[in-house]
Design a protein around this motif. Sequence first.
Motif, PDB file in Angstrom:
ATOM      1  N   TYR A  84      38.508  41.751  41.210  1.00  0.00           N
ATOM      2  CA  TYR A  84      38.799  43.096  41.721  1.00  0.00           C
ATOM      3  C   TYR A  84      40.309  43.190  41.853  1.00  0.00           C
ATOM      4  O   TYR A  84      40.921  42.531  42.704  1.00  0.00           O
ATOM      5  CB  TYR A  84      38.113  43.294  43.067  1.00  0.00           C
ATOM      6  CG  TYR A  84      38.285  44.669  43.661  1.00  0.00           C
ATOM      7  CD1 TYR A  84      37.579  45.760  43.165  1.00  0.00           C
ATOM      8  CD2 TYR A  84      39.144  44.872  44.744  1.00  0.00           C
ATOM      9  CE1 TYR A  84      37.730  47.024  43.726  1.00  0.00           C
ATOM     10  CE2 TYR A  84      39.299  46.125  45.309  1.00  0.00           C
ATOM     11  CZ  TYR A  84      38.589  47.196  44.793  1.00  0.00           C
ATOM     12  OH  TYR A  84      38.741  48.446  45.344  1.00  0.00           O
ATOM     13  N   ASN A 129      42.086  47.989  42.395  1.00  0.00           N
ATOM     14  CA  ASN A 129      40.912  48.871  42.528  1.00  0.00           C
ATOM     15  C   ASN A 129      40.067  48.966  41.258  1.00  0.00           C
ATOM     16  O   ASN A 129      39.252  49.883  41.116  1.00  0.00           O
ATOM     17  CB  ASN A 129      41.332  50.282  42.963  1.00  0.00           C
ATOM     18  CG  ASN A 129      41.936  50.293  44.348  1.00  0.00           C
ATOM     19  OD1 ASN A 129      41.482  49.576  45.237  1.00  0.00           O
ATOM     20  ND2 ASN A 129      42.972  51.098  44.536  1.00  0.00           N
ATOM     21  N   LEU A 185      37.370  46.762  38.660  1.00  0.00           N
ATOM     22  CA  LEU A 185      36.470  45.613  38.649  1.00  0.00           C
ATOM     23  C   LEU A 185      36.340  45.058  37.237  1.00  0.00           C
ATOM     24  O   LEU A 185      36.067  45.796  36.286  1.00  0.00           O
ATOM     25  CB  LEU A 185      35.083  46.022  39.163  1.00  0.00           C
ATOM     26  CG  LEU A 185      34.000  44.936  39.135  1.00  0.00           C
ATOM     27  CD1 LEU A 185      34.368  43.777  40.057  1.00  0.00           C
ATOM     28  CD2 LEU A 185      32.646  45.518  39.523  1.00  0.00           C
ATOM     29  N   GLU A 236      29.240  43.148  41.047  1.00  0.00           N
ATOM     30  CA  GLU A 236      29.757  44.342  41.711  1.00  0.00           C
ATOM     31  C   GLU A 236      29.338  44.405  43.182  1.00  0.00           C
ATOM     32  O   GLU A 236      30.092  44.887  44.039  1.00  0.00           O
ATOM     33  CB  GLU A 236      29.320  45.614  40.983  1.00  0.00           C
ATOM     34  CG  GLU A 236      27.834  45.729  40.733  1.00  0.00           C
ATOM     35  CD  GLU A 236      27.414  45.192  39.375  1.00  0.00           C
ATOM     36  OE1 GLU A 236      26.581  45.850  38.721  1.00  0.00           O
ATOM     37  OE2 GLU A 236      27.921  44.127  38.970  1.00  0.00           O
ATOM     38  N   ILE A 292      31.506  41.919  45.223  1.00  0.00           N
ATOM     39  CA  ILE A 292      32.807  42.508  45.548  1.00  0.00           C
ATOM     40  C   ILE A 292      32.662  43.565  46.640  1.00  0.00           C
ATOM     41  O   ILE A 292      33.462  43.626  47.587  1.00  0.00           O
ATOM     42  CB  ILE A 292      33.458  43.113  44.291  1.00  0.00           C
ATOM     43  CG1 ILE A 292      33.735  42.021  43.245  1.00  0.00           C
ATOM     44  CG2 ILE A 292      34.746  43.850  44.660  1.00  0.00           C
ATOM     45  CD1 ILE A 292      34.683  40.938  43.697  1.00  0.00           C
TER      46      ILE A 292
END
Length: 219
Positions: A19, A22, A24, A194, A197
């Motif tokens: 990450y 901002n 991914l 995802e 994170i």
Amino acid sequence: MYNILSIDTTTNICYIGLYYNNNLFKFSRKYNFNYLDKILYDIDYFLFKNNISIKNINIIVCICGPGDFTSTKIGICICHGLSFGIDIPIIKINSLEILAYSSYLYFNKKNNIISMINGYSKLIYWSEFYISRKNICISKFKVIKFTYLCDIIKYINKFDNEYIISGNAYTNHINKFLDNKNILFSKIKVQKIEDVISLSLKLISLNKFSNFKKVLPIY
């Protein structure tokens, strides 16, 4: 700004998340538990491919198990080395916790969530979670339980609660749960980068950092 590198070596598939600014970035590769020969190269190449220096990473996220003994330990040792070497903090997350968080996002319900992962000798790692007001997973147990499936079913049947069940340990035994009408089966079987994170950002906002010496593997 948080620039996060997450490392998960608890299964035969390595998951690396990045990450950065901002954005991914994700990487995964099936290693068949042969981590030593490949993982450091893959981390280096993954960062190089995305034009990012390891010096720009300021938080390490370590998935500390439960999982395979050797591969989990390798991943944690790498996280220890990065944390110590470039003097950055660690966020530790266990595999059951991230499965529970993913299931919460999938159903958008703050039910009691039971995450289950296959262990060895027909034993199962499991824990029960609830979702806090800060939308993070809180385990109802002090330690991860390691028991047989029949013990988990007995536990569930003691209460009249609606449960969400996630993980890879129930898929071959769904019929054993069918008598209980208060169960929702999650499609979440493995950790999603995802979601790792996303949960990490919530834990960072709550200052849930760990000293690298206290980040230990769960087998």
